[in-house]
Design an enzyme around this catalytic site. Structure first.
Site, mmCIF file in Angstrom:
data_model
loop_
_atom_site.group_PDB
_atom_site.id
_atom_site.type_symbol
_atom_site.label_atom_id
_atom_site.label_comp_id
_atom_site.label_asym_id
_atom_site.label_seq_id
_atom_site.Cartn_x
_atom_site.Cartn_y
_atom_site.Cartn_z
ATOM 1 N N TYR A 169 2.829 -5.801 -6.416
ATOM 2 C CA TYR A 169 2.725 -5.346 -5.036
ATOM 3 C C TYR A 169 3.794 -5.979 -4.153
ATOM 4 O O TYR A 169 3.983 -7.194 -4.157
ATOM 5 C CB TYR A 169 1.349 -5.674 -4.456
ATOM 6 N N HIS A 187 -6.267 -4.064 4.079
ATOM 7 C CA HIS A 187 -5.659 -4.239 2.759
ATOM 8 C C HIS A 187 -6.237 -5.432 2.005
ATOM 9 O O HIS A 187 -5.709 -5.821 0.956
ATOM 10 C CB HIS A 187 -4.144 -4.390 2.908
ATOM 11 N N ARG A 208 7.149 3.729 2.912
ATOM 12 C CA ARG A 208 6.855 3.074 1.646
ATOM 13 C C ARG A 208 6.107 4.074 0.765
ATOM 14 O O ARG A 208 5.599 5.082 1.270
ATOM 15 C CB ARG A 208 6.030 1.789 1.839
ATOM 16 N N ASN A 251 3.030 4.426 -2.280
ATOM 17 C CA ASN A 251 1.914 3.813 -2.984
ATOM 18 C C ASN A 251 1.484 4.778 -4.077
ATOM 19 O O ASN A 251 1.728 5.984 -3.964
ATOM 20 C CB ASN A 251 0.766 3.537 -2.011
ATOM 21 N N GLU A 262 1.268 8.381 -2.590
ATOM 22 C CA GLU A 262 1.225 8.494 -1.133
ATOM 23 C C GLU A 262 2.579 8.094 -0.562
ATOM 24 O O GLU A 262 3.033 6.960 -0.768
ATOM 25 C CB GLU A 262 0.144 7.580 -0.555
ATOM 26 N N LYS A 319 -5.548 0.425 -9.571
ATOM 27 C CA LYS A 319 -4.756 1.654 -9.591
ATOM 28 C C LYS A 319 -5.499 2.822 -10.261
ATOM 29 O O LYS A 319 -4.904 3.878 -10.505
ATOM 30 C CB LYS A 319 -3.437 1.416 -10.325
#
Length: 332
Positions: A22, A181, A211, A213, A257, A309
């Site tokens: 991450y 988060h 970003r 994801n 995303e 995930k």
């Protein structure tokens, strides 16, 4: 949703290397990003072939659960900022489909995709059929969250979220960016989201960053939120219990995303846009470089991150599918 719109050339494949941990991975929005299949990233909004279908899916979810829209009277100015920003972006990025113009405090909007038009007075909610956030939120494919700055933190105080993955916007509304988060394994201990929030707090008005994801899930279910578990969770359990190798390739999806964070001009709130895309494992494997990179990442991924995930009970099946596809003649 039954139709599947494949866009390999424009798919924002999220992995740049053979390992993954991450990070905030923030980069300026609107920049072209080349991939082995094409390129993406030159627009901030999206109005692709599935635009009308996605807008209707959002309307269906809102009819069933009005709580997916959360408003805060203190953020009315940010709602107007959001409406103006998104209408302006859509008109600039898809001029054949959308038109937006302002004359003084009057505005005119045309959405040719939906066959609708509206004239309204900026700052006057009575001139719209609903609040500004809902009005534009029903005409974009992205989820919208408004982050308000208070006491050195960003609070998710308003938004319209119908396509969440593994979280509930009604549950987290009012929480800070870092609190939202909190469940992400390792990231908070490593200070990832504290640094990301500090970066966002320094953004000047008008700045846009993005970003990506990613996660995995059975079936192409947009509303994979904690608010809708009664629908997708039993379906996923049944799938995992009886899926064949062919089912895994066809019905397990890489869910990506593409997230944009924009500092709004007038209110100084941060608009968080979340655009959800899907690609089946079978389609990922049509780009050998993607399949090989994804296999390397999933093989190396720590168990806690893999589970987060969506790979609990799936990882061995997914990696096996990728190996089999890569071993086929003509692949690689």
């Amino acid at each position: 949703m039954n139709a599947v719109h494949k866009d390999l050339a424009g798919f924002p494949f999220p992995l740049a290397g053979d390992t993954y941990r991450y990070t905030a991975n923030l980069q300026p929005g609107g920049l072209r990003q080349e991939t082995e299949a094409g390129a993406w990233g030159e627009t901030i909004t999206r109005a692709g072939p599935d635009y009308a279908e996605l807008v209707e899916e959002r309307a269906r979810i809102l009819r069933a659960d009005t709580g997916r829209l959360i408003r805060d009277p203190a953020l009315l100015a940010a709602e107007w900022d959001t409406l103006r920003y998104l209408m302006g972006r859509l008109a600039a990025e898809y001029p054949a489909d959308f038109e937006y113009a302002e004359t003084g405090n009057r505005a005119r909007w045309a959405n040719r995709r939906l066959g609708s038009a509206a004239g309204f007075t900026l700052g006057d909610p009575a001139t719209l059929p609903c609040g500004p956030l809902e009005f534009i939120g029903r005409q974009v494919v992205e989820d919208l969250v408004l982050l308000d700055e208070r006491e050195g933190h960003l609070y998710a105080d308003a938004g319209l979220v119908t396509f969440a993955s593994g979280w509930s916007f009604p549950f987290v509304a009012g929480s800070t960016f870092q609190e939202i988060h909190g469940p992400v394994p390792r990231a908070n201990a490593d200070g990832v989201f504290a640094r990301a929030e500090a970066f966002l707090l320094r953004l000047p008005p008008g700045a846009a960053y993005r970003r990506v994801n990613w996660a995995f899930q059975p079936y192409r279910v947009l509303d994979h939120s904690m608010d809708a578990t009664a629908g997708w969770m039993p379906q996923a359990a049944t799938f995992l219990a009886g899926a064949t190798d062919e089912d895994i390739a066809r019905d397990v999806y890489l869910r990506v995303e593409l997230q944009h964070l924009i500092r709004l001009e007038t209110s100084a709130a941060v608009l968080f846009l979340i655009d959800t895309r899907f690609l089946s494992l079978a389609d990922v494997a049509t780009v050998p470089a993607w399949a090989a990179r994804l296999l390397a990442v999933l093989t190396d991924l720590p168990d806690d991150i893999a589970d987060y995930k969506g790979l609990a009970g799936l990882r061995a099946r997914v990696t096996g599918c990728l190996r089999e596809r890569l071993a086929q003649p003509g692949c690689g």
